[in-house]
Design a protein around this motif. Structure first.
Motif, short mmCIF file in Angstrom:
data_model
loop_
_atom_site.label_atom_id
_atom_site.label_comp_id
_atom_site.label_asym_id
_atom_site.label_seq_id
_atom_site.Cartn_x
_atom_site.Cartn_y
_atom_site.Cartn_z
N SER A 179 -9.12 2.62 12.37
CA SER A 179 -9.58 2.79 10.99
C SER A 179 -8.55 2.23 10.00
CB SER A 179 -9.89 4.25 10.69
OG SER A 179 -8.74 5.05 10.77
N VAL A 180 -7.27 2.43 10.29
CA VAL A 180 -6.21 1.86 9.44
C VAL A 180 -6.25 0.35 9.53
CG1 VAL A 180 -3.72 1.69 9.08
CG2 VAL A 180 -4.75 3.90 9.61
N SER B 41 -8.76 -1.55 10.22
CA SER B 41 -9.95 -2.04 9.55
C SER B 41 -9.76 -2.06 8.03
CB SER B 41 -11.15 -1.16 9.92
OG SER B 41 -12.28 -1.57 9.21
N SER B 42 -9.24 -0.98 7.50
CA SER B 42 -9.02 -0.87 6.06
C SER B 42 -8.01 -1.89 5.56
CB SER B 42 -8.55 0.55 5.72
OG SER B 42 -8.18 0.66 4.40
N GLN C 57 0.85 -1.19 0.00
CA GLN C 57 0.00 0.00 0.00
C GLN C 57 0.89 1.24 0.00
OE1 GLN C 57 -3.73 0.13 0.60
NE2 GLN C 57 -3.39 -1.87 -0.33
N LYS D 172 -9.33 -5.58 5.96
CA LYS D 172 -10.29 -5.97 4.92
C LYS D 172 -9.55 -6.33 3.62
CE LYS D 172 -14.44 -4.60 2.55
NZ LYS D 172 -14.94 -3.62 1.66
N ALA D 173 -8.65 -5.46 3.19
CA ALA D 173 -7.90 -5.70 1.96
C ALA D 173 -7.02 -6.96 2.08
CB ALA D 173 -7.04 -4.49 1.62
#
Length: 162
Positions: free
Chosen positions: A97-98, A100-101, A42, A104-105
């Motif tokens: 939030s990081v 979670s993102s 990423q 998921k990916a």
């Protein structure tokens, strides 16, 4: 600078096509250790993975954030050896939030399903930020490589997308 940008794009494309890194850490006593881990590419050349806080590499990273990473394509022929060697710094990322993102990916990329989602919730999310990268490609010629230095970590590659 344009040459480095093109080189960073080659590296990002290679990393996007692979799945497993070899993470080198150092113990408190100064002994080297290597662990294979799934990773997610990423934000330029930053690599992310989840790991248990009780794993040896996680304990090593608590004491020593600098690390090295190698990613390479499996082959049995020397002319097909391609890979990336990197040096940089590892950070634990507690931001929900990081997590979670990335979680998921990560779960989607590796088809891990709900069972692994539970393991992720109790794991640490790590980010490796390289400050130096070497790309190797023997298909071009034996020993072909180029190197790119990134300062601060991965800033030159911040707009590179895999």
């Amino acid at each position: 600078m344009d040459r480095d940008r093109k080189r960073l794009e080659v590296i990002a494309q290679f990393l996007h096509g692979e799945t497993t890194l070899a993470l080198a850490t150092v113990t408190r006593e100064g002994s080297a250790r290597v662990a294979p881990l799934f990773y997610l590419l990423q934000e330029g050349l930053n690599l992310y993975w989840f790991s248990s806080e009780s794993s040896e590499h996680s304990r090593n990273l608590e004491q020593n954030r600098p690390a090295a990473v190698s990613v390479y394509r499996h082959t049995a022929e020397w002319k097909q050896i391609r890979g990336v060697q990197m040096r940089g710094t590892v950070s634990a990322l507690p931001d929900r939030s990081v997590r979670s993102s990335i979680g998921k990916a990560y779960t989607e990329r590796f088809h891990l399903g709900k069972r692994f989602a539970a393991a992720i919730s109790t794991s640490i999310l790590y980010r490796f930020q390289p400050d130096w990268v070497r790309y190797i490609d023997n298909s071009r010629r034996l020993g072909y490589h180029f190197e790119v230095s990134l300062e601060p970590p991965c800033s030159a590659a911040s707009s590179i997308t895999p």
